[in-house]
Write an enzyme that holds these catalytic residues in place. Structure first.
Site, short mmCIF file in Angstrom:
data_model
loop_
_atom_site.label_atom_id
_atom_site.label_comp_id
_atom_site.label_asym_id
_atom_site.label_seq_id
_atom_site.Cartn_x
_atom_site.Cartn_y
_atom_site.Cartn_z
N ASP A 1 2.49 1.59 -5.97
CA ASP A 1 1.67 2.75 -5.64
C ASP A 1 1.04 3.27 -6.92
OD1 ASP A 1 1.21 5.83 -4.86
OD2 ASP A 1 1.47 4.69 -3.02
N ALA A 2 -0.08 3.97 -6.77
CA ALA A 2 -0.74 4.53 -7.95
C ALA A 2 0.05 5.70 -8.51
CB ALA A 2 -2.16 4.97 -7.58
N ARG B 1 2.23 -0.30 22.92
CA ARG B 1 2.15 0.97 23.66
C ARG B 1 1.83 0.70 25.12
NH1 ARG B 1 -1.52 3.01 19.60
NH2 ARG B 1 -0.28 3.93 17.94
N HIS C 1 -9.74 -3.15 16.65
CA HIS C 1 -8.70 -2.12 16.69
C HIS C 1 -9.37 -0.75 16.61
CE1 HIS C 1 -5.13 0.17 15.86
NE2 HIS C 1 -5.67 0.63 14.75
N LYS D 1 6.14 9.17 -7.42
CA LYS D 1 6.41 9.04 -5.99
C LYS D 1 7.09 7.70 -5.71
CE LYS D 1 5.21 9.17 -1.43
NZ LYS D 1 6.16 9.60 -0.40
#
Lengths: 355, 359
Positions: free
Chosen positions: B74-75, B190, B214, B79
């Site tokens: 992640d950048a 779903r 999609h 985090k």
């Protein structure tokens, strides 16, 4: 918002749905179809649909520990969104019923109720004030939950977990064997992870217990560290250039600080506590008789006065009826004294709560 | 913020001492030291993007025991380190999995069997400008992944998934069989769940495919739905004949809209969607990594599969997935005239987008 969790929400009559599509086998007329008692399905309720509650619910779902999961929260939209998000996943999993509601009635007939709800600390708020507000919250949650599921096991995760497990016990009227707190189960996992990485073994092959009050004053019981039947304490000592109390305390602090570090980095913790509680749920619901360090009624242990009904973490055997037994650990005098000191502080806090 | 010690060696404990705690078996001189012998590499999955979607995917893959090594990229360095620690702290409750994290795509993803791209997040309506920005992000990531893992499978989750899967394919230089988009896998699930609950069966016993682009224009292949070997649509139409709940065209369209609107509904309620896509992608990961040969509706290079359409675009079709990626795409789908024309229209729209991106 358009509610669409079933075809009946979309106007399709569910009553006629499968009749004709699947037909029951021909029944002998001497048997009444309703005479066979149905074995009840396993139901777990999670109170609090925040990061912790949802990580717990989702892990329990993925590990296939329950047939029915109920979610309760005070925020109706957030709650419904979380329930829907899990429901959308159920096609990838064995059939599980997921229900949710802001009313505790949805938790009725639970085998296990996990409480993660807690109030947010106001800036500058004193600990006692925060504790009292949490007690008020638990007054709204625990009695109805206990009433709806009088035989359930109660597992408290909200912090401060030892005091709040005591509170839940008092408010539920349950025997102490059916009320536990997640306690130092996760701290012990962090402890075992550090030692395991160091020895290059699987963490599951490292036995090591952190006990006592969950949080800054938890105790690492060094004599319990064992790998392949060998005590690892001597090896740790031999591998450190100046092995002393400070070195041990360094390890303990790294463990205790682990949660704070994660919170500082990502804002909260979720995954680890999710796995920790799911592991407890598995031991309880599947009657595994596994030993976990969890917050249990500790009065009478290690010199803690019989009248001081405090909960703190000790290695406990867990099974379908809850706490089957608590380990009589061999503690040093120093360790036992530290435990008694924590118990004293916890008891003082409990006494201020009018329960 | 205080960085805690994440290893005992950081606390002054000598990491080499372990040699005395466990001793190795004696090895003979003639024995191969193990270095020249080709050892089966551990299964490595990389997840690029440690947001709600990426982490739900990573955590589900971890819980299901699908990987021996997981890399999180992640950048946001803090985090992603926090997410890594949060997973590592659960070590006592899981089989041993090596988890690494950071911001360097190439270094962290090197040697992946499967790389899952969940960036960038797209919450708002997709515009050409947003699309260009998203492709710019992929330009930073995909070539690095391809360089470090030239044999990897590439699975794109970020939206608009069909265009981004196409972009990832172009940017990676991989054969199309090794690049897929999560597509309508979740939408189909779903639909299956709605039908399964209605009929009182397990969702795994409902065969039903949503295909195409999609999003709002995904196509529900009503004629494909079967349960217990019985075609469902004709049965439902026969039994539901009251004016209030008949399975006519309008009713079917209502179901389709409820399905494609599912994610939006969740986002509107809790702010984002995570758990369902986590399971959906983990399910794809299992079929790929464990060579399950299962059929999933996922975004694949659809050229030649839609009658009357020859565009080089990615859109969802039922595809057989295994260790080599896309082993085959359903070639004998019986489509109604409407379904065909919707798919052709989608292909044209997608082609327009892809061309405008200059890939």
């Amino acid at each position: 918002m358009h509610k669409t969790s079933s075809l009946s929400d979309l106007g399709f009559d569910a009553a006629d749905a499968s009749s004709g599509f699947f037909r029951p086998v021909a029944d002998d007329s001497t048997h009444s179809s309703s005479s066979a008692p149905h074995r009840r399905l396993t139901k777990v309720s999670v109170i609090g649909a925040g990061n912790v509650g949802m990580a717990i619910a989702q892990t329990i779902l993925t590990q296939n520990l329950a047939d029915e999961i109920a979610l309760v929260d005070a925020l109706p939209d957030k709650l419904r969104g979380e329930a829907l998000d899990l429901q959308h996943a159920t096609a990838f999993l064995p059939r599980v019923r997921i229900v949710s509601g802001t009313d505790h009635a949805v938790t009725a007939s639970s085998d296990l109720v996990v409480v993660t709800a807690g109030v947010r600390q106001n800036p500058g708020e004193a600990r006692l004030s925060l504790l009292r507000r949490n007690v008020e919250l638990f007054r709204k949650i625990v009695p109805p939950v206990a009433e709806h599921s009088p035989d359930a096991l109660l597992l408290v995760v909200s912090n401060p977990v030892d005091v709040l497990t005591y509170v839940a016990w008092k408010l539920s009227g349950f025997p102490a064997s059916r009320v536990i707190g997640s306690g130092t189960n996760l701290d012990s996992s962090r402890f075992r992870f550090l030692v395991a990485e160091h020895l290059d073994v699987n963490a599951q092959d490292v036995q090591a217990y952190m006990v006592g009050e969950h949080g800054d004053s938890s105790l690492a019981i060094w004599s319990t560290i064992s790998v392949a039947g060998m005590s690892a304490f001597k090896s740790l000592r031999d591998s450190h250039h100046s092995f002393d109390e400070a070195a041990l305390e360094g390890i303990r602090r790294a463990v205790v600080g682990g949660a704070y570090e994660v919170i500082g980095l990502k804002g909260y913790t979720s995954w680890a506590i999710g796995y920790s509680v799911a592991s407890l749920a598995a031991s309880l619901l599947r009657d595994q008789r596994r030993v976990h360090p969890v917050s249990v009624l500790a009065s009478g242990s290690h010199g803690i006065s019989d009248g001081h009904d405090v909960f703190l973490s000790l290695p406990a055997r867990l099974g379908r009826s809850g706490v089957l037994g608590v380990a009589e650990m061999d503690l040093t005098e120093v360790e036992a004294a530290q435990l008694r000191r924590s118990a004293k502080t916890l008891w003082e806090n409990c006494q201020l709560l009018d329960l | 913020m205080k960085k805690e010690a994440s290893s005992l060696s950081e606390l002054g404990f000598d990491v080499n001492f372990g040699a005395g705690f466990f001793r190795q078996v004696p090895s003979s001189e003639s024995c191969d030291g193990g270095g020249t012998q080709r050892r089966r590499r551990p299964t490595k999955v990389s997840v690029i993007g440690a947001g709600d979607v990426g982490m739900a995917i990573a955590q589900t893959i971890l819980t299901l025991g699908l990987a021996d090594e997981i890399a999180l990229v992640d950048a946001d360095a803090h985090k992603v380190r926090g997410e890594m620690l949060d997973l590592q702290h659960a070590a006592a409750f899981l089989p041993r999995v090596r988890i690494v994290a950071g911001t360097d795509v190439l270094a962290l993803t090197r040697g992946s069997d499967l790389a899952i791209v969940t960036v960038p997040g797209a919450r708002q309506q997709v515009t050409m400008e947003l699309l260009r920005k998203n492709v710019a992000v992929l330009r930073e990531i995909v070539p690095a992944v391809a360089e470090g893992s030239p044999e990897s499978l590439l699975l794109v989750v970020s939206n608009p998934v069909d265009v981004l899967a196409y972009a990832a394919w172009k940017l990676s230089g991989f054969p199309a069989s090794r690049v897929i988009g999560s597509g309508t896998n979740l939408d189909s699930s779903r639909l299956r769940r709605l039908l399964a609950d209605h009929l009182g069966v397990g969702a795994q016993d409902v065969q039903a495919y949503m295909v195409g682009e999609h999003g709002g224009t995904a196509v529900a292949l009503w004629s494909s739905i079967s349960v217990g070997g019985m075609p469902v649509l004709s049965y439902l139409q026969k039994t539901h004949t009251s004016s209030s709940s008949s399975f006519d065209g309008e009713a079917l369209e209502g179901i389709r809209q409820a399905v494609v609107g599912g994610a939006r509904e969740v986002i509107g309620l809790k702010g984002y969607a995570s758990w369902a896509i986590g399971y959906s992608v983990a399910s794809l990961a299992r079929s790929l990594l464990r060579d399950q040969r299962r059929v999933h509706p996922v975004s694949v290079l659809a050229k030649g599969f839609i009658p009357g359409d020859d565009h080089q675009v990615f859109l969802s079709l039922p595809a057989r997935l295994g260790r080599g990626g896309v082993l085959g795409v359903a070639a004998g789908l019986e489509l109604t005239a409407d379904e065909e024309s919707t798919l052709r229209r989608s292909a044209e729209t997608l082609w327009g987008h892809c061309q405008a991106l200059g890939l």
